[in-house]
Enzyme design. Structure first.
Site, PDB file in Angstrom:
ATOM      1  N   GLU A 286      -9.723  27.107 -11.070  1.00  0.00           N
ATOM      2  CA  GLU A 286     -11.064  27.688 -11.038  1.00  0.00           C
ATOM      3  C   GLU A 286     -11.922  27.006  -9.967  1.00  0.00           C
ATOM      4  OE1 GLU A 286     -12.364  29.529 -15.030  1.00  0.00           O
ATOM      5  OE2 GLU A 286     -13.622  27.773 -14.771  1.00  0.00           O
ATOM      6  N   GLU A 289     -11.021  28.247  -6.602  1.00  0.00           N
ATOM      7  CA  GLU A 289     -11.617  29.572  -6.410  1.00  0.00           C
ATOM      8  C   GLU A 289     -13.105  29.470  -6.074  1.00  0.00           C
ATOM      9  OE1 GLU A 289     -10.457  31.607 -10.051  1.00  0.00           O
ATOM     10  OE2 GLU A 289     -11.001  33.493  -9.076  1.00  0.00           O
ATOM     11  N   CYS A 312     -12.560  31.239 -19.246  1.00  0.00           N
ATOM     12  CA  CYS A 312     -11.641  30.611 -20.198  1.00  0.00           C
ATOM     13  C   CYS A 312     -11.873  31.065 -21.637  1.00  0.00           C
ATOM     14  CB  CYS A 312     -11.731  29.096 -20.103  1.00  0.00           C
ATOM     15  SG  CYS A 312     -13.400  28.516 -20.114  1.00  0.00           S
ATOM     16  N   SER A 332     -14.011  34.439 -12.468  1.00  0.00           N
ATOM     17  CA  SER A 332     -12.801  33.792 -11.953  1.00  0.00           C
ATOM     18  C   SER A 332     -11.591  34.546 -12.506  1.00  0.00           C
ATOM     19  CB  SER A 332     -12.785  32.348 -12.451  1.00  0.00           C
ATOM     20  OG  SER A 332     -11.484  31.836 -12.413  1.00  0.00           O
ATOM     21  N   LYS A 371      -8.613  34.183 -29.625  1.00  0.00           N
ATOM     22  CA  LYS A 371      -7.335  33.743 -29.037  1.00  0.00           C
ATOM     23  C   LYS A 371      -6.154  34.468 -29.678  1.00  0.00           C
ATOM     24  CE  LYS A 371      -8.920  30.266 -26.438  1.00  0.00           C
ATOM     25  NZ  LYS A 371      -8.956  30.344 -24.982  1.00  0.00           N
ATOM     26  N   GLU A 374      -6.106  37.484 -27.720  1.00  0.00           N
ATOM     27  CA  GLU A 374      -5.751  37.195 -26.323  1.00  0.00           C
ATOM     28  C   GLU A 374      -4.241  37.018 -26.152  1.00  0.00           C
ATOM     29  OE1 GLU A 374      -6.579  33.286 -24.656  1.00  0.00           O
ATOM     30  OE2 GLU A 374      -7.399  34.216 -22.864  1.00  0.00           O
ATOM     31  N   GLU A 379      -0.580  41.850 -20.740  1.00  0.00           N
ATOM     32  CA  GLU A 379      -0.428  41.204 -19.420  1.00  0.00           C
ATOM     33  C   GLU A 379      -0.023  39.740 -19.533  1.00  0.00           C
ATOM     34  OE1 GLU A 379      -3.226  42.460 -20.668  1.00  0.00           O
ATOM     35  OE2 GLU A 379      -5.014  41.316 -20.116  1.00  0.00           O
ATOM     36  N   CYS A 516     -16.856  26.305 -28.149  1.00  0.00           N
ATOM     37  CA  CYS A 516     -15.722  26.387 -29.087  1.00  0.00           C
ATOM     38  C   CYS A 516     -15.919  25.514 -30.329  1.00  0.00           C
ATOM     39  CB  CYS A 516     -14.439  25.965 -28.395  1.00  0.00           C
ATOM     40  SG  CYS A 516     -14.051  26.981 -26.980  1.00  0.00           S
TER      41      CYS A 516
HETATM   42 FE1  SF4 Z   1     -14.860  31.627 -26.754  1.00  0.00          FE
HETATM   43 FE2  SF4 Z   1     -15.663  31.084 -29.215  1.00  0.00          FE
HETATM   44 FE3  SF4 Z   1     -13.077  31.344 -28.701  1.00  0.00          FE
HETATM   45 FE4  SF4 Z   1     -14.407  29.216 -27.774  1.00  0.00          FE
HETATM   46  S1  SF4 Z   1     -14.038  29.709 -29.918  1.00  0.00           S
HETATM   47  S2  SF4 Z   1     -12.939  30.467 -26.634  1.00  0.00           S
HETATM   48  S3  SF4 Z   1     -16.413  30.085 -27.328  1.00  0.00           S
HETATM   49  S4  SF4 Z   1     -14.611  32.958 -28.534  1.00  0.00           S
END
Ligand code: SF4
Length: 592
Positions: A286, A289, A312, A332, A371, A374, A379, A516
């Site tokens: 990052e 970039e 991120c 990014s 996550k 994700e 991809e 987080c």
């Molecule tokens: Fe984003 Fe919340 Fe997940 Fe952290 S815990 S990556 S701030 S969604």
């Protein structure tokens, strides 16, 4: 400031005009029970719909009981919060709520941590009259890649609605139907998956019952751990170590890094690695970039898009894909640390072990529910084999450790495995708002100026204010930095980018209030924002204790580039560590 004086439970208190009785009582140490009220004052978040009616109190001279969360203090008011009449009213309200609630407490995912159950206990409810008349348990469940909604367990406290609409401006949840069928749901009662939901999980973090919970990946992880053909590798995100201890009786802000590593080994993970390693890697990519775009911009290249936006946080990525798809070339292209880790584990580390990627299972321990979604994005897989197979939350890990009868408190600290377990302090502070950009500044400054940073603590980038900005001097070149946590705050900065008014060179966005450390998969904070502050302090403490505090100083990262990746943002690094974004609006419209 204008103030008012009043008496609550025979004690006098003076508060600013406009203060609710609930807040004034708190100042006197009087805890008025409630199911819907929520006050995260450090984060400027308050939910006071006056909906549950559990918090009622008697106000002298008034005929009806008053909900203390939405009734403001007045001069000379006399309030009684625990009279027999009040206690009876609370019990009656509670009995009504329970009469329409499923009775699967033994197997409910919130069992043992359910505010509704605790409230029933606190109010001394031992039986539920009128159950036979209630239209119960119609099995209205909605499964999405991250979150399960059990509509029958919704008590209409509307905390989730406040988080989703007011704080996050996501607009995925609002009240639908009336009577027994009333619930908070996406528009037209569609499934979350096809709504505007970003899976940030803030609704789950504040739900007092089992109406909103996470998809449980632990059974799949267990299956992998007992499969002799699989090598199971685990990575742990920075925010997890600052909160896991809370589930085992430690004070908020206690770091349990070494015990967490020991517990993961005891659970049977073959290699215990650190997502902080991948956070260092993210900074290299990052940061490269950022400097590339900045240099081109300074040379007058109009194609160099600034500000660069961090990428991120998958909740944030979902948000801009949904609401700002026209800006999808601004963030990014670096993958999140979770996904960078998976890509490196299933290539570089699988090569070291001499195994096929299909025989490796990568599990992530995350503070995050987005996550889970994700790691399922197509991809991020090769021939249908995902880079990260399963993602479990801090809460799920705590439950898993307890199931395995592991006593976290008596475990001796252990170290992460090499080579993907070594990290700098910069990787650690990724877990809190402002940490990603501070980590990036530590590296970008030294790479750009060729000079050693004398001061690595950029305190001007820290704090809990929703939108922050600072200018960092890159040896005569002022770099303007913006920070937003919470998607409603991010929206304000994005609107400026869209209209061409933004003066920032780089913006960090984290979807969850606090970053987080306040993620949707963390131990429940039950409306106490002090806990979020303590977790942040813990990460800054770990950063200070690290021998290396800049990502580019991490020797294992240097080795990874030398032996495997080549140049930062070079062809191989780009292929493995970068991604692209979608116009999610189109995808949702097609599904509808
Ligand atoms: Fe984003 Fe919340 Fe997940 Fe952290 S815990 S990556 S701030 S969604």
């Amino acid at each position: 400031m204008e103030t008012v004086k009043l008496i609550i439970d025979n004690k006098e208190v003076e508060v600013p005009k406009g203060t609710t009785i609930q807040k004034a009582a708190k100042l006197l140490g009087i805890d008025i029970p409630t199911l819907c009220y929520m006050d995260l004052h450090d984060l400027n978040i308050e939910n006071k719909p006056g909906g549950c009616r559990i918090c009622v109190a008697e106000v002298k001279g008034r005929r009806n009981l008053a909900p203390t969360c939405s009734t403001r203090c007045e001069e000379g008011m006399v309030v009684s919060t625990h009279t027999v009449r009040v206690l009876n009213a609370r019990r009656t309200v509670m009995e009504f709520i329970l009469s329409d609630h499923p009775k699967d407490c033994l197997v409910c995912p919130k069992s043992g941590n359910c505010e509704l159950q605790s409230m029933a206990h606190r109010l001394g409810i031992r039986e539920i009259p009128g159950q036979e008349y209630a239209a119960m348990s119609t099995y209205r469940k909605d499964f999405s890649p991250s979150i399960i909604r059990d509509l029958d367990k919704c008590i209409m406290c509307r905390r989730c609605e406040t988080m989703c609409n007011t704080v996050q401006t996501v607009g995925a949840l609002s009240a639908v139907n009336r009577g027994f069928m009333a619930a908070v749901a996406p528009a037209f009662e569609q499934n979350l998956e096809f709504s505007t939901c970003t899976y940030c999980g803030q609704c789950v973090a504040v739900c007092p019952t089992g109406a909103l919970t996470e998809i449980n990946h632990v059974p799949s992880v267990l299956r992998a751990l007992v499969d002799p053909t699989k090598t199971v590798v685990v990575q742990t995100a920075p925010a997890v170590r600052a909160a896991l201890g809370e589930e085992f009786g430690y004070e908020p802000g206690t770091l349990v890094t070494g015990k967490m590593v020991a517990a993961l080994r005891a659970l049977g993970f073959k290699y215990v690695f650190d997502t902080d390693f991948a956070a260092d890697l993210t900074i290299i990519e990052e940061g490269t970039e950022l400097l590339d775009r900045l240099t081109r911009h300074l040379k007058g290249d109009k194609t160099a898009r600034l500000p660069i936006l961090t990428s991120c946080c998958p909740g944030w990525v979902n948000f801009f894909e949904e609401y700002f798809p026209d800006l999808k070339d601004v963030p990014s292209t670096s993958k999140s640390p979770q996904q960078m880790f998976g890509a490196i584990a299933k290539t570089y580390f699988a090569d070291i072990l001499g195994i096929n990627r299909k025989d490796m299972v990568v599990v992530s321990i995350m503070p995050c529910l987005a996550k889970k979604y994700e790691c399922q994005r197509p991809e991020f897989s090769v021939d249908n084999n995902p880079d990260v197979d399963f993602s479990i939350s801090t809460r799920e890990l705590a439950a898993f450790i307890k199931q395995a009868n592991i006593d976290l408190k008596t475990l001796k600290d252990e170290e992460f495995d090499a080579p993907l377990g070594e990290s700098s302090g910069a990787g650690v502070i990724f877990g809190t708002t402002g940490g990603v950009i501070e980590a990036a500044v530590r590296t970008a400054y030294e790479v750009h100026t060729g000079k050693k940073l004398e001061r690595v603590d950029f305190t001007e980038l820290r704090g809990l204010e929703g939108v922050r900005s600072a200018t960092i001097d890159f040896n005569g070149l002022p770099i303007n930095i913006g920070i937003a946590h919470g998607l409603g705050n991010a929206r304000k900065l994005l609107d400026d980018v869209r209209s061409g008014k933004s003066q920032f060179h780089a913006i960090e966005v984290m979807a969850c209030p606090g970053g987080c450390i306040g993620g949707g998969g963390q131990p429940l904070h039950h409306g106490n924002s002090e806990i979020i502050k303590e977790r942040a302090a813990a990460l800054y403490r770990e950063d200070r204790q690290k021998p290396l505090r800049k990502s580019h100083d991490n020797p294992f990262i240097k080795k990874l580039y030398e032996e495997f990746l080549g140049k930062p943002n070079g062809e191989k690094a780009h292929h493995l560590l970068h991604t692209h974004y979608f116009d999610k609006k189109k995808k949702i419209m097609i599904k509808q």
